[in-house]
Design a protein around this motif. Structure first.
Motif, PDB file in Angstrom:
ATOM      1  N   ASN C 102      61.832  47.376  -9.631  1.00 31.27           N
ATOM      2  CA  ASN C 102      62.242  48.095  -8.423  1.00 31.27           C
ATOM      3  C   ASN C 102      61.019  48.289  -7.522  1.00 31.27           C
ATOM      4  N   ASN C 103      61.211  48.905  -6.388  1.00 30.53           N
ATOM      5  CA  ASN C 103      60.123  49.025  -5.426  1.00 30.53           C
ATOM      6  C   ASN C 103      59.060  50.020  -5.869  1.00 30.53           C
ATOM      7  N   THR C 104      59.467  51.026  -6.565  1.00 32.27           N
ATOM      8  CA  THR C 104      58.494  51.968  -7.114  1.00 32.27           C
ATOM      9  C   THR C 104      57.513  51.224  -8.021  1.00 32.27           C
ATOM     10  N   GLU C 105      58.068  50.422  -8.911  1.00 31.64           N
ATOM     11  CA  GLU C 105      57.215  49.649  -9.798  1.00 31.64           C
ATOM     12  C   GLU C 105      56.376  48.639  -9.030  1.00 31.64           C
ATOM     13  N   ALA C 106      56.960  48.090  -7.990  1.00 31.80           N
ATOM     14  CA  ALA C 106      56.219  47.125  -7.162  1.00 31.80           C
ATOM     15  C   ALA C 106      54.981  47.779  -6.565  1.00 31.80           C
ATOM     16  N   ILE C 107      55.153  48.947  -6.001  1.00 24.32           N
ATOM     17  CA  ILE C 107      54.022  49.661  -5.404  1.00 24.32           C
ATOM     18  C   ILE C 107      52.954  49.955  -6.469  1.00 24.32           C
ATOM     19  N   ILE C 108      53.419  50.443  -7.590  1.00 24.20           N
ATOM     20  CA  ILE C 108      52.473  50.770  -8.663  1.00 24.20           C
ATOM     21  C   ILE C 108      51.673  49.534  -9.069  1.00 24.20           C
ATOM     22  N   MET C 109      52.366  48.436  -9.208  1.00 19.53           N
ATOM     23  CA  MET C 109      51.679  47.215  -9.590  1.00 19.53           C
ATOM     24  C   MET C 109      50.695  46.757  -8.516  1.00 19.53           C
ATOM     25  N   GLN C 110      51.103  46.901  -7.283  1.00 16.77           N
ATOM     26  CA  GLN C 110      50.210  46.492  -6.194  1.00 16.77           C
ATOM     27  C   GLN C 110      48.942  47.358  -6.148  1.00 16.77           C
ATOM     28  N   VAL C 159      57.397  49.253   0.715  1.00 18.21           N
ATOM     29  CA  VAL C 159      57.752  50.599   1.176  1.00 18.21           C
ATOM     30  C   VAL C 159      59.082  50.551   1.918  1.00 18.21           C
ATOM     31  N   GLN C 160      59.199  49.598   2.812  1.00 21.00           N
ATOM     32  CA  GLN C 160      60.418  49.524   3.616  1.00 21.00           C
ATOM     33  C   GLN C 160      61.639  49.193   2.755  1.00 21.00           C
ATOM     34  N   GLU C 161      61.445  48.281   1.802  1.00 24.03           N
ATOM     35  CA  GLU C 161      62.541  47.974   0.886  1.00 24.03           C
ATOM     36  C   GLU C 161      62.950  49.219   0.110  1.00 24.03           C
ATOM     37  N   GLY C 162      61.908  49.964  -0.315  1.00 29.89           N
ATOM     38  CA  GLY C 162      62.163  51.177  -1.088  1.00 29.89           C
ATOM     39  C   GLY C 162      62.872  52.247  -0.270  1.00 29.89           C
ATOM     40  N   GLN C 163      62.543  52.260   0.998  1.00 31.73           N
ATOM     41  CA  GLN C 163      63.224  53.220   1.859  1.00 31.73           C
ATOM     42  C   GLN C 163      64.696  52.844   2.012  1.00 31.73           C
ATOM     43  N   ARG C 166      66.597  53.856  -0.843  1.00 30.58           N
ATOM     44  CA  ARG C 166      66.543  55.308  -1.063  1.00 30.58           C
ATOM     45  C   ARG C 166      65.627  55.705  -2.227  1.00 30.58           C
ATOM     46  N   GLU C 167      64.712  54.799  -2.576  1.00 33.37           N
ATOM     47  CA  GLU C 167      63.718  55.218  -3.580  1.00 33.37           C
ATOM     48  C   GLU C 167      62.672  56.117  -2.934  1.00 33.37           C
ATOM     49  N   PHE C 168      62.348  55.826  -1.682  1.00 38.01           N
ATOM     50  CA  PHE C 168      61.299  56.578  -0.979  1.00 38.01           C
ATOM     51  C   PHE C 168      61.893  57.354   0.192  1.00 38.01           C
ATOM     52  N   ARG C 169      61.172  58.400   0.564  1.00 40.09           N
ATOM     53  CA  ARG C 169      61.601  59.209   1.689  1.00 40.09           C
ATOM     54  C   ARG C 169      61.778  58.351   2.936  1.00 40.09           C
ATOM     55  N   GLY C 170      62.911  58.408   3.544  1.00 35.17           N
ATOM     56  CA  GLY C 170      63.162  57.622   4.747  1.00 35.17           C
ATOM     57  C   GLY C 170      62.458  58.178   5.970  1.00 35.17           C
ATOM     58  N   SER C 171      62.132  59.446   5.909  1.00 37.94           N
ATOM     59  CA  SER C 171      61.527  60.085   7.084  1.00 37.94           C
ATOM     60  C   SER C 171      60.078  59.657   7.285  1.00 37.94           C
ATOM     61  N   LEU C 172      59.496  59.047   6.291  1.00 39.86           N
ATOM     62  CA  LEU C 172      58.071  58.744   6.336  1.00 39.86           C
ATOM     63  C   LEU C 172      57.793  57.487   7.154  1.00 39.86           C
TER      64      LEU C 172
END
Lengths: 214, 214, 214, 214
Positions: C102-110, C159-163, C166-172
């Motif tokens: 998922n995107n959370t894991e993607a960010i962590i890996m990056q 980040v955008q994929e995660g938004q 709905r994994e990440f805050r959309g307001s950011l």
DNA sequence: GGGTAACCGAGACGGTACGTCTAGTCTTTAA
DNA sequence: TTAAAGACTAGACGTACCGTCTCGGTTACCC
């Protein structure tokens, strides 16, 4: 035998802008420190054992003598003057000549004395002062006035006396005579200083004076 | 006869650390710019008309010649070398002598040529180079090698030939003869350069050669 | 996930003045020497072990690689470009990431990969390239194009994929998200590089991603 | 509270070899010229409006300030120190903060002040100083001691106070907290300085402090 | 014995030039 | 045409001295 004197910092009056004051004589204020003066001359002589006049710097003298630079500049106009004074201050540099029995002998004695003076470390220093004088007018005046002119005047006097006494050729221009007598000495000093040795001192003066003899 | 040798930057190889390489012969890279070389020598001569060798700075030469300082330092080890080259590069400074009919005449011609060379601005410069050489070993080598030694060697040769031919006193040490012949000229150059005039040039050589004649 | 590429000297065409030629393609003449190219990159990496990018000079690279300076200037516009290429040429610097779940894991890996890359000597070099880029526009373009933009674009994409997911805050603001994620890493690199250690690598990515989570 | 410390050339004692002298107190010699000092700082600030710290040269400062290069080198160890001093000497750069009502507010105010300080030309200069510090140890010490450490220490203090008061997460390593708070600001400064605008200044501090809140 | 004038040391000042270094460009021969 | 070698102009570096200045402090003489 003229005794012109010259620069030489005997009188303890600071170097002036030559704007003549009529009788400024009332010496007020703290007198010149002989301690500083001696320290400066001593430091200069000491440094000249390890370096040339050109390498020598006022700053180095001041530092070695533990003296402010201002103190040096107050009493001497430039490096040449300090070195000249330091040279002269050495004991035994100004030995009087015995009375000669004639002008030929006078010349021989003068040349012998000159060669002695130019031997060793002092010779190097004098050669360097002569060099400094080539490009720098102020240095030139000090070197001439303090060292060269008195020397040459004395010789010229002897030459002229000798010409009157028919010891030397009358046709010879005294200036030319001086060049003939002194030139080889200075030339050897500057081109092959090692050859300014005892043998030269013993042979040259007699040879030289022969050249101008009648 | 004369031993030309010496520094002189004829070959376009940069100053080396004297670490001998065996045949590096294949000239790679951009060749030395004769334009720059000439600009440097010309600028040097030009500046020497208005200032002494001592006052002259590498920076000033570089600026005047529109050349990088590096270019000067690449080809000449120091100021003395540049000035020496600049002096020699002047047209007419190295005129060959006509064949003399005997050694007496040879000496006279050599002295005459020397006096001519030392007259005027070049004389001042040479005196200053001689001066530089007094304190600085590198300068000394360059001045001797390029100017003084070739000159004196030529005269010494004539003296020795003249001694063999019984024109000159055989008892005279050739070194002493050189000092007698050249010393007065250099001494006058350095002590009374204004007297190095035409009259001197006409009278001195004959007078001098007489002194060493048999 | 944009694939910007950037400068990088892959194609063997010299740097151009961007004056577009239509089909210059007929490669004539001597081809580019891969030997030289490799020698340059190798020398650069080698020198960077002992000195900073700022201390590194083109001259030093040329000397070490036994290559003409011109050869470097022909293929790279400046030091930054050479160093950038040298960095990338290192084996293992560009390892592909495994597919994240998922995107959370993607960010962590990056972030984990980034921290790994910035550890040790390469980290220093990258910090110095980043520094070079601060004042020099050309360096800035190369550093951004080759290193920074690809990196940030990839993260921004995640980040955008995660938004969207709905994994990440959309307001950011995505830019703000990038600053929050990457800023601390680079700041630590530049202010306390020693703290960019294993512990940090293990704790930071999870912490960081938490901050932007919904 | 904050640990001011650091370089900063307040006391008019020249840079020393750190060989501690016990009470050298008696100020001898000519005192430092405040006129020159101010001229140097002013010239530096003036030049930095048109060029980067890297492009700035000591020579240019000296020339613009009509000051000898020596004077600069006497009082500052290197370019970074001069620029740092010049930066700090600007009026209003060191405005005191009003008393915050709690640590959350304190952090917000500190970040707001930091962003203000990094806005505009000063921001560029600080980024360049930070860059200089990356490769040069001396620059690093000056930049840290004068600017970075005081700043971070103040924030760290507020963080720790806030943790004690249960305003902030107690589990968070203070160093990590600083990286989280300051990292994004400096990262934006160095990667997208134009985005360090008013909007950012208004939104970021609140956002950031939220991230470390309990 | 207090005033004042010139000295003293120390060292900062604005400058100039040094000799070295690097940047980025140019010019040659060889491949 | 590119490569290598290395020369080219340009200009900053940090150092050393120059000769002047500005301090605080120290003698001497003179009133």
């Amino acid at each position: 035998m003229t005794q012109p004197a010259a620069y030489i910092n005997d009188e303890d009056t600071p170097k002036q802008d030559s704007t003549l004051k009529v009788v400024p004589n009332t010496k007020k204020g703290r007198p010149r420190s002989t301690k500083s003066k001696n320290a400066i001359l001593k430091a200069t002589n000491s440094l000249l054992l390890h370096m040339s006049v050109q390498e020598l710097s006022i700053e180095a003298i001041a530092k070695k003598a533990k003296v402010g630079k201002t103190t040096i500049y107050r009493w001497w106009p430039n490096k040449t003057a300090v070195v000249m004074d330091a040279l002269i201050s050495q004991p035994g540099i100004q030995s009087p000549l015995p009375t000669p029995k004639n002008n030929t002998e006078a010349i021989i004695m003068q040349l012998d004395k000159l060669i002695r003076m130019l031997d060793g470390n002092n010779g190097e220093t004098i050669a360097q002062l002569f060099s400094e004088a080539q490009a720098d007018e102020k240095a030139q005046k000090i070197f001439s006035g303090t060292f060269l002119t008195p020397l040459l005047d004395a010789i010229e006097f002897s030459v002229q006396e000798g010409q009157k006494a028919r010891e030397f050729r009358g046709s010879l221009d005294p200036k030319m005579a001086i060049d003939l007598l002194c030139g080889p000495i200075f030339f050897r000093l500057m081109s092959r200083p090692a050859d300014l040795n005892e043998e030269f001192r013993e042979t040259y003066p007699k040879e030289a004076v022969r050249l101008i003899s009648a």
